[in-house]
Design a protein around this motif. Structure first.
Motif, PDB file in Angstrom:
ATOM      1  N   PHE A 526       0.816  -1.214   0.000  1.00  0.00           N
ATOM      2  CA  PHE A 526       0.000   0.000   0.000  1.00  0.00           C
ATOM      3  C   PHE A 526       0.850   1.265   0.000  1.00  0.00           C
ATOM      4  O   PHE A 526       0.423   2.295  -0.505  1.00  0.00           O
ATOM      5  CB  PHE A 526      -0.939   0.011   1.209  1.00  0.00           C
ATOM      6  CG  PHE A 526      -2.232  -0.733   0.981  1.00  0.00           C
ATOM      7  CD1 PHE A 526      -2.335  -1.728   0.027  1.00  0.00           C
ATOM      8  CD2 PHE A 526      -3.356  -0.427   1.732  1.00  0.00           C
ATOM      9  CE1 PHE A 526      -3.524  -2.410  -0.182  1.00  0.00           C
ATOM     10  CE2 PHE A 526      -4.549  -1.093   1.536  1.00  0.00           C
ATOM     11  CZ  PHE A 526      -4.644  -2.092   0.575  1.00  0.00           C
ATOM     12  N   ASN A 527       2.042   1.223   0.597  1.00  0.00           N
ATOM     13  CA  ASN A 527       2.969   2.350   0.491  1.00  0.00           C
ATOM     14  C   ASN A 527       3.835   2.075  -0.731  1.00  0.00           C
ATOM     15  O   ASN A 527       4.892   1.457  -0.653  1.00  0.00           O
ATOM     16  CB  ASN A 527       3.819   2.476   1.746  1.00  0.00           C
ATOM     17  CG  ASN A 527       4.719   3.697   1.719  1.00  0.00           C
ATOM     18  OD1 ASN A 527       4.686   4.480   0.776  1.00  0.00           O
ATOM     19  ND2 ASN A 527       5.535   3.860   2.739  1.00  0.00           N
ATOM     20  N   LEU A 528       3.359   2.552  -1.867  1.00  0.00           N
ATOM     21  CA  LEU A 528       3.899   2.133  -3.152  1.00  0.00           C
ATOM     22  C   LEU A 528       5.264   2.721  -3.463  1.00  0.00           C
ATOM     23  O   LEU A 528       5.970   2.218  -4.338  1.00  0.00           O
ATOM     24  CB  LEU A 528       2.910   2.500  -4.261  1.00  0.00           C
ATOM     25  CG  LEU A 528       1.544   1.802  -4.133  1.00  0.00           C
ATOM     26  CD1 LEU A 528       0.506   2.490  -4.996  1.00  0.00           C
ATOM     27  CD2 LEU A 528       1.660   0.336  -4.510  1.00  0.00           C
ATOM     28  N   ALA A 529       5.629   3.791  -2.775  1.00  0.00           N
ATOM     29  CA  ALA A 529       6.919   4.446  -3.038  1.00  0.00           C
ATOM     30  C   ALA A 529       7.489   4.963  -1.721  1.00  0.00           C
ATOM     31  O   ALA A 529       7.431   6.165  -1.436  1.00  0.00           O
ATOM     32  CB  ALA A 529       6.741   5.570  -4.042  1.00  0.00           C
ATOM     33  N   PRO A 530       8.062   4.077  -0.902  1.00  0.00           N
ATOM     34  CA  PRO A 530       8.577   4.497   0.409  1.00  0.00           C
ATOM     35  C   PRO A 530       9.604   5.614   0.334  1.00  0.00           C
ATOM     36  O   PRO A 530       9.716   6.422   1.256  1.00  0.00           O
ATOM     37  CB  PRO A 530       9.195   3.208   0.971  1.00  0.00           C
ATOM     38  CG  PRO A 530       8.481   2.100   0.277  1.00  0.00           C
ATOM     39  CD  PRO A 530       8.197   2.624  -1.096  1.00  0.00           C
TER      40      PRO A 530
END
Length: 686
Positions: A526-530
């Motif tokens: 869900f956090n596609l681009a940390p």
């Protein structure tokens, strides 16, 4: 012998299963023929010029040109010349068998078959063919006989089986390199068939005629895996993965090879709906397997890949008792079955990646208490999912395997994820004399080693999820505790892959890797681009495409791979992951093209609910889907998770809409997918 054989072939023809006759133009050559039950697929085997060649047609179109059969043995030399067809036997089958778990509960096994006896001087061997409506399988059998009486062993130097594809310059292929350093973990190449070098299977092609095929193998046991080596344009040879001493297969008289398989369909979705690989495997050998439990899990895993935690001990150690309990609390709250814990056992410090001998599979780090976490999980209704990383040192693992499995059994652990992280060709085997050898993941030695772990686990009621595996060839039918595998570029490449998985990757996997069986892809990030949307290493999908993966990429065990806090921030979308099951009554691919898009619908085995997963590559697209798969006597609430109007994997990956609407089986729904987007729908029966 001509008259008895001709009489037999005429008798077979009368059965309506086989059509076989002497070729009229050359009295010494013979041809036998076989049709699929629907008569769309036609196989012909000849011994013209004293060589054995087979050819395959589909709906009147050639899909395999005349292709050679044969073997080369160290002891016997080449067995591909002076061949004669001397006998043929036939049978047919139409039955249904039940999967204990799977993408469909009941599987129809419908085929026509022939076994052709070939003679080479005094040696005889059989080639068995089965023709299904969705493709063919064939295999060799070298029975015990007087001509082999002096040999206690047989060493195969080369298998001469060919797959000659027509119009190689115009036909298209999707493939990954065979026998490379990174095993099966490559991005797929899309090229003309003529540009393929050496490829792993499943190897998928769309011929210039429009026919779709996939070449693979089934029931791979005690034999080397096959990669495809292109010789002349379009002609591929079965290139068996060698032992460290160069021998391909070490066997003895009486051996049978795996099935060589060709799935055939007029549309790409036909490949997805095929049961050919499973049907060519032996039935369940384990008896009651009710202890094999499909389900969903979370895990102490993603944090290590994004450098928030470490596998090794220290201040950022992920696999601690307290952290495991925290994950178990989350799993219990949101109805997950298990928690995977990687890095709990001694050996992760230092250079474990290059030295698997350091691992203990029974000793834990001081900050991890196996008894406490399993007892805590029992109270919460959450099981610990075990983990063993071998780093390719398989002798070290085998020496500890029974004690390690016993330990897990004592603590109620019923699933283990195993890992074999090592470069291709660098599996460490220590022989009885203490000499170190380096083997391939898909050579005969490792084929047997992987299966040994499955058999030992089964004795203890444990299922295995193999990472860095031997490719799947349908053995989950025979050993249902082989519950999942990796065997392709998974989600972790989006954390550090450089390049990460591209938008077309998961639009190719269903038509390639997934044809072989379940994959533990670990979806649900869900956090596609940390590290930010402009970072190189990030997930190149929209959020709803991550949801669609739970339906599109089948596995009986599915992971919610992200950190718990990222789900808490988006509980509305997380609801789909909570709802979607992993065990299905039936599954249907209803739309798709290789590398472009796919739409799957699957029915929950537990009730009448259906789930839809659809995804696209970098091209936005709309797909109309008829809902005639729904029960015509029922009404449904469609709970839709879709891309928003501004959604785009690169710039707006979190733009999504959740909506509901009433639908029935007579309705049509339009799926609008953004660039590298997707749609996930639950059709809840009312």
């Amino acid at each position: 012998m001509g008259q008895p054989l001709l009489h037999h072939l005429q008798k077979v023809s009368a059965l309506g299963i086989i059509i076989a006759a002497l070729l009229p133009s050359m009295a010494s050559a013979k041809a036998v023929q076989l049709h699929s039950p629907d008569r769309q697929i036609h196989i012909q085997l000849t011994d013209d010029n004293n060589q054995a060649h087979y050819q395959v047609n589909f709906d009147g179109k050639t899909v395999i040109n005349p292709s050679k059969l044969g073997m080369v043995f160290k002891q016997l030399g080449r067995i591909d010349q002076q061949l004669q067809i001397v006998d043929v036997t036939t049978h047919s089958n139409d039955s249904t068998w039940e999967q204990p778990w799977g993408e469909r509960q009941f599987v129809r096994d419908h085929y026509n078959a022939m076994t052709v006896k070939l003679k080479h001087n005094e040696l005889v061997f059989n080639v068995e063919f089965k023709a299904f409506n969705d493709g063919i399988g064939f295999r060799y059998h070298f029975p015990k006989q007087a001509a082999l009486a002096q040999y206690t062993t047989l060493d195969i130097i080369e298998e001469l089986t060919e797959f000659s594809l027509p119009d190689a310059h115009q036909s298209q292929a999707w493939w990954i390199p065979g026998r490379g350093w990174n095993r099966y973990e490559y991005l797929y190449q899309h090229t003309p068939v003529s540009k393929v070098d050496r490829a792993h299977t499943p190897f998928t092609a769309k011929l210039s005629s429009g026919v779709h095929i996939s070449i693979h193998e089934a029931a791979l046991t005690d034999y080397a895996a096959m990669v495809l080596d292109q010789r002349r344009d379009g002609t591929f040879r079965a290139d068996l993965t060698p032992w460290s001493d160069g021998i391909r297969v070490k066997t003895k008289p009486g051996f049978t090879t795996p099935w060589r398989t060709i799935q055939i369909a007029d549309a790409a979705t036909g490949l997805l709906n095929s049961d050919l690989i499973l049907n060519l495997n032996e039935p369940n050998q384990l008896g009651d397997v009710s202890w094999v439990q499909p389900g969903k899990y979370i895990g102490i895993w993603w944090g290590m890949h994004i450098n928030e935690n470490t596998w090794g001990s220290g201040p950022k150690h992920g696999a601690t008792t307290s952290e495991t309990k925290r994950y178990m609390d989350f799993a219990a709250q949101y109805d997950f079955d298990g928690v995977l814990v990687e890095g709990w056992n001694i050996g992760w410090d230092g250079s474990w990646f290059h030295n698997g001998d350091v691992f203990s599979f029974t000793q834990s780090y001081d900050d991890f208490d196996l008894l406490k976490v399993t007892e805590y999980g029992l109270k919460q209704g959450v099981r610990l999912v075990g983990h063993h990383e071998t780093s390719g040192s398989v002798t070290n693992y085998r020496n500890q395997m029974q004690d390690a499995y016993d330990l897990y059994q004592q603590h109620g652990v019923t699933q283990i994820k195993t890992g074999y992280v090592a470069d291709g060709g660098d599996i460490k085997r220590v022989d009885e004399n203490g000499v170190v050898h380096h083997e391939w993941h898909d050579g005969q030695f490792m084929v047997n080693e992987y299966l040994y772990s499955i058999q030992q686990a089964a004795k203890r009621g444990i299922s295995i999820n193999t990472h860095e595996p031997i490719k799947d060839t349908g053995l989950r039918r025979t050993y249902p505790n082989w519950i999942a595998r990796e065997g392709a570029r998974g989600q972790e490449f989006n954390a550090w892959g450089t390049p990460p998985n591209n938008p077309s990757h998961t639009a190719i996997l269903p038509y390639t890797r997934m044809l072989s069986g379940p994959m533990d892809f670990t979806p649900g990030i869900f956090n596609l681009a940390p590290e930010g949307l402009d970072a190189v290493n990030r997930v190149q999908t929209t959020l709803t495409k991550q949801l669609a993966l739970y339906v599109v990429l089948y596995s009986p065990i599915q992971m919610a791979a992200d950190l718990p806090r990222n789900y808490v921030e988006r509980l509305d979308a997380f609801q789909f992951i909570q709802d979607v099951p992993t065990d299905w009554q039936q599954s249907i691919a209803i739309s798709g093209e290789i590398g472009e898009h796919v739409v799957f619908v699957r029915q929950n085995r537990a009730n009448n609910d259906w789930y839809l997963g659809a995804l696209t590559n970098e091209t936005p697209r709309s797909v109309d889907v008829k809902l005639d798969f729904l029960d015509s006597a029922k009404k449904y609430q469609a709970q839709i998770y879709r891309d928003g109007d501004k959604a785009h994997w690169l710039t707006e990956p979190y733009d999504y809409v959740i909506e509901t609407k009433a639908v029935t089986a007579i309705d049509t729904i339009t799926l609008k997918m953004a660039a590298s987007g997707g749609t996930a729908i639950r059709f809840k029966a009312l």
